[in-house]
Design a protein around this motif. Sequence first.
Motif, PDB file in Angstrom:
ATOM      1  N   HIS A 181       0.833  -1.189   0.000  1.00  8.45           N
ATOM      2  CA  HIS A 181       0.000   0.000   0.000  1.00  8.45           C
ATOM      3  C   HIS A 181       0.877   1.251   0.000  1.00  8.45           C
ATOM      4  N   GLU A 182       1.899   1.234   0.851  1.00  5.36           N
ATOM      5  CA  GLU A 182       2.770   2.413   0.942  1.00  5.36           C
ATOM      6  C   GLU A 182       3.527   2.648  -0.372  1.00  5.36           C
ATOM      7  N   ALA A 183       3.961   1.557  -1.011  1.00  7.23           N
ATOM      8  CA  ALA A 183       4.749   1.684  -2.250  1.00  7.23           C
ATOM      9  C   ALA A 183       3.996   2.482  -3.308  1.00  7.23           C
ATOM     10  N   GLY A 184       2.686   2.231  -3.412  1.00  6.97           N
ATOM     11  CA  GLY A 184       1.886   2.900  -4.442  1.00  6.97           C
ATOM     12  C   GLY A 184       1.713   4.392  -4.216  1.00  6.97           C
ATOM     13  N   LEU A 185       2.016   4.846  -2.996  1.00  5.84           N
ATOM     14  CA  LEU A 185       1.884   6.279  -2.730  1.00  5.84           C
ATOM     15  C   LEU A 185       3.048   7.064  -3.348  1.00  5.84           C
ATOM     16  N   TYR A 186       4.167   6.374  -3.602  1.00  9.71           N
ATOM     17  CA  TYR A 186       5.347   7.064  -4.123  1.00  9.71           C
ATOM     18  C   TYR A 186       5.712   6.638  -5.548  1.00  9.71           C
TER      19      TYR A 186
ATOM     20  N   ASN B  13      -6.594  -3.541  -5.223  1.00  8.46           N
ATOM     21  CA  ASN B  13      -7.628  -2.995  -4.324  1.00  8.46           C
ATOM     22  C   ASN B  13      -7.360  -1.533  -4.032  1.00  8.46           C
ATOM     23  N   ALA B  14      -6.083  -1.226  -3.737  1.00 11.38           N
ATOM     24  CA  ALA B  14      -5.745   0.168  -3.394  1.00 11.38           C
ATOM     25  C   ALA B  14      -5.976   1.088  -4.591  1.00 11.38           C
ATOM     26  N   ILE B  15      -5.620   0.635  -5.800  1.00 12.10           N
ATOM     27  CA  ILE B  15      -5.823   1.478  -7.000  1.00 12.10           C
ATOM     28  C   ILE B  15      -7.313   1.805  -7.148  1.00 12.10           C
ATOM     29  N   GLN B  16      -8.150   0.780  -7.001  1.00 16.93           N
ATOM     30  CA  GLN B  16      -9.608   0.991  -7.152  1.00 16.93           C
ATOM     31  C   GLN B  16     -10.142   1.928  -6.069  1.00 16.93           C
TER      32      GLN B  16
END
Length: 419
Positions: free
Chosen positions: A156-161, A198-201
């Motif tokens: 989840h954290e990776a997708g923030l950066y 899931n996080a992208i959606q």
Amino acid sequence: MNFDRVKEKLEILADAAKYDVSCSSSGSRRKNKNNGLGNSDGMGICHSYTQDGRCVSLLKILLTNVCIFDCAYCVTRRSNDIKRAAFSVQEVVDLTINFYRRNYIEGLFLSSGIFKSPDTTMERLIRVAKKLRLEENFNGYIHLKSIPGASDELMHEAGLYADRLSVNIEIPTKEGLKLLAPEKNHKDFIQPMKAVNNAIQEYKHEKEKSRRIPAYAPAGQSTQMIIGATGESDRDIMYSANFFYKKYNMKRVYYSGYVPVTDDDRLPSLGTQVPMMRENRLYQADWLIRFYGFEVSEIVNENSLNLDMDIDPKLSWALRNMSQFPIDINKAPKELLKRIPGVGLKSVHKIVEGRRHRQLNWQHLQSFGIALNRAKYFISCNSKIHYSNDIDPFKLKQNILLESNSKYSKYFNYQLTLF
Ligand code: SF4
């Protein structure tokens, strides 16, 4: 900074990263000849596509080529006797910023072997991206390879950066993975993909409500499969890819022909040719499914387990379905036009536009750039000349091959054998 040591690490870790084709331009091996310009054989810089379709050059390196795993197909596997190295987080940040300032790159593709544990490695990859974004105010492209088995929180954290995340499935079938990488578990790939999807959606949904919600992996996620390392069929590969496209909204599945790197009874022997043509055909078939409305079962099925190597998959499908042709270019709906061999999406658009004003004939079609050497047997148009498609598909295939000027033709012998 010890520049000589960093240079040495760069040589080792950029070289190891070249086997990862999750960035589009990897895999080409054209050397510089006759003092020409450029050299695609080198490593270190690759290209990828951003969310809006721009092509960007990326610094492509591993954080480390130390690995606790022993996947038989991988140069980085722990039993391989190679020079090992590891960058510190700060070194990767400094290299990225320095290359960016010099205009060599527009972003970073960072992958890694697994040291200590998936979470320790993932956490370090994230620290690089976080430092670049928060401390260096870096707005360039970042593609992070996610580590199989990493926790949902870290994914989840990776997708923030990162702009894009990839979890490489590596081997297309569960059985193949068990054979070549028994320490790995299929679940370890699936869970991070699921978490990212899931996080992208979720973020997309939230962003519709408020503009303040940060972007989350805006270029989506991708994966890579090594092909030809185990005895999987093209049907296995394509069903597996289709599953990832549908279930986890993959932006791309990359196919990478196995490069023999080890003498192991479970693998093709050293010196076996890299299956470049098979890789190419899989990309063509993948394209047909994503953009031309084909189902996997139309391209590969129990009667055609593998793609034809001498003709492209659309032509192969057409020859197996001659009853669907000829297609009237002046009347057929778009979906049928897309199925004509030699007619690409741009040509479909030109046909639809062109036929609003006049009845199209062979000259019009030629001026649209349609590959008539293939297409003419599958089309009827406003002309007295008609090319017969009422011949045996095998003979038709030979005709087309003889007339075509494929760059691959030297690999095939079209002459019919006597027996
Ligand atoms: S875990 Fe990844 S880096 Fe390590 S040996 Fe397997 S494929 Fe290579």
